[in-house]
Design a protein around this motif. Structure first.
Motif, short mmCIF file in Angstrom:
data_model
loop_
_atom_site.label_atom_id
_atom_site.label_comp_id
_atom_site.label_asym_id
_atom_site.label_seq_id
_atom_site.Cartn_x
_atom_site.Cartn_y
_atom_site.Cartn_z
N GLY A 33 -122.35 -36.53 -2.27
CA GLY A 33 -123.23 -35.89 -1.30
C GLY A 33 -122.48 -34.94 -0.41
N GLN A 34 -123.22 -34.31 0.46
CA GLN A 34 -122.61 -33.35 1.38
C GLN A 34 -123.54 -33.11 2.55
OE1 GLN A 34 -122.06 -29.73 -0.78
NE2 GLN A 34 -124.11 -29.71 -1.60
N GLU A 35 -123.03 -32.40 3.52
CA GLU A 35 -123.80 -31.99 4.69
C GLU A 35 -124.25 -33.16 5.54
OE1 GLU A 35 -125.97 -28.58 4.65
OE2 GLU A 35 -124.90 -27.70 2.96
N ASP A 36 -125.56 -33.43 5.64
CA ASP A 36 -126.08 -34.39 6.61
C ASP A 36 -126.02 -35.85 6.17
OD1 ASP A 36 -126.61 -32.28 8.26
OD2 ASP A 36 -128.76 -32.24 7.87
N TRP A 37 -125.81 -36.11 4.89
CA TRP A 37 -125.75 -37.48 4.37
C TRP A 37 -124.73 -37.54 3.24
CZ3 TRP A 37 -128.62 -41.81 5.88
CH2 TRP A 37 -128.44 -42.95 5.09
N VAL A 38 -123.78 -38.45 3.37
CA VAL A 38 -122.74 -38.62 2.35
C VAL A 38 -122.59 -40.11 2.07
CG1 VAL A 38 -120.30 -38.27 1.81
CG2 VAL A 38 -121.53 -36.52 3.11
N ASP A 39 -122.57 -40.47 0.78
CA ASP A 39 -122.35 -41.85 0.36
C ASP A 39 -120.92 -42.03 -0.12
OD1 ASP A 39 -124.99 -42.71 0.75
OD2 ASP A 39 -125.59 -42.16 -1.28
N LEU A 40 -120.36 -43.17 0.19
CA LEU A 40 -119.10 -43.60 -0.40
C LEU A 40 -119.43 -44.77 -1.30
CD1 LEU A 40 -116.05 -43.65 -0.77
CD2 LEU A 40 -115.90 -45.03 1.33
N LYS A 41 -119.33 -44.55 -2.61
CA LYS A 41 -119.60 -45.59 -3.61
C LYS A 41 -118.29 -46.35 -3.83
CE LYS A 41 -123.77 -44.01 -4.52
NZ LYS A 41 -124.99 -44.74 -4.27
N LEU A 42 -118.27 -47.61 -3.42
CA LEU A 42 -117.05 -48.42 -3.49
C LEU A 42 -116.89 -49.06 -4.86
CD1 LEU A 42 -117.30 -50.07 0.03
CD2 LEU A 42 -115.85 -48.16 -0.67
N PRO A 43 -115.65 -49.40 -5.22
CA PRO A 43 -115.39 -49.98 -6.54
C PRO A 43 -116.19 -51.24 -6.84
CG PRO A 43 -113.33 -49.32 -5.52
CD PRO A 43 -114.41 -49.15 -4.48
N GLY A 44 -116.52 -52.07 -5.86
CA GLY A 44 -117.28 -53.29 -6.09
C GLY A 44 -118.78 -53.09 -6.19
N GLY A 45 -119.24 -51.85 -6.07
CA GLY A 45 -120.66 -51.56 -6.16
C GLY A 45 -121.35 -51.35 -4.83
N GLN A 46 -120.68 -51.66 -3.73
CA GLN A 46 -121.28 -51.44 -2.42
C GLN A 46 -121.27 -49.96 -2.07
OE1 GLN A 46 -118.34 -53.13 -2.76
NE2 GLN A 46 -118.79 -55.27 -2.40
N THR A 47 -122.12 -49.60 -1.10
CA THR A 47 -122.16 -48.23 -0.61
C THR A 47 -122.03 -48.23 0.91
OG1 THR A 47 -123.58 -47.47 -2.41
CG2 THR A 47 -123.58 -46.14 -0.41
N VAL A 48 -121.18 -47.36 1.41
CA VAL A 48 -121.12 -47.06 2.84
C VAL A 48 -121.59 -45.62 2.96
CG1 VAL A 48 -119.70 -46.90 4.92
CG2 VAL A 48 -119.17 -48.63 3.18
N ALA A 49 -122.59 -45.38 3.80
CA ALA A 49 -123.15 -44.04 3.94
C ALA A 49 -122.83 -43.49 5.33
CB ALA A 49 -124.66 -44.08 3.72
N PHE A 50 -122.79 -42.17 5.41
CA PHE A 50 -122.45 -41.47 6.64
C PHE A 50 -123.51 -40.43 6.90
CE2 PHE A 50 -118.85 -43.13 4.43
CZ PHE A 50 -118.19 -43.85 5.41
N GLN A 51 -124.13 -40.52 8.09
CA GLN A 51 -125.26 -39.68 8.44
C GLN A 51 -124.89 -38.78 9.62
OE1 GLN A 51 -129.47 -41.25 8.68
NE2 GLN A 51 -128.86 -41.36 10.82
N ALA A 52 -125.21 -37.51 9.51
CA ALA A 52 -124.92 -36.57 10.59
C ALA A 52 -125.70 -36.92 11.84
CB ALA A 52 -125.24 -35.14 10.16
#
Length: 119
Positions: A33-52
């Protein structure tokens, strides 16, 4: 029976791509992703997301007037080695003086508290 499953933990921040990059360097994974919302897909399947959040004000730790609201506990096999790495990536120490404890508290580049915890 559970009502729901956890989709992602989402952090508000001024620069989602930069903060996702910081956590990718700390935890591994793939930034999507890019700009206002970006996901970090972790090796164990979890997601940490970052919102502007353009008017983002970081929490102050510790402060009852500006609560941290939540923080991430990151398990590491070697606290000293992990500390050196997260500081080089842009974290700053919040509470690291007591070296006898099994955790140390830092702020990520956007100001969110997180702990490195001995596993």
């Amino acid at each position: 029976m559970a009502v729901a499953t956890l989709g992602a933990v989402v952090l508000d921040c001024p620069d989602p791509a930069a903060l996702a990059g910081f956590y990718a360097d700390v935890l591994g994974g793939t930034v999507v992703g890019q700009e206002d919302w970006v996901d970090l897909k972790l090796p164990g399947g979890q997601t940490v997301a970052f919102q502007a959040a353009p008017d983002f004000v970081p929490p102050r730790w510790p402060s009852p007037d500006h609560s941290q609201q939540f923080h991430l506990d990151l398990e590491v096999p070697d606290l000293d080695a992990a500390e050196k790495e997260v500081l080089a990536l842009g974290a700053r120490p919040l509470e690291t003086e007591d070296r006898s404890r099994t955790f140390r508290v830092y702020a990520d580049p956007a100001g969110h508290p997180f702990c490195l915890c001995a596993c």
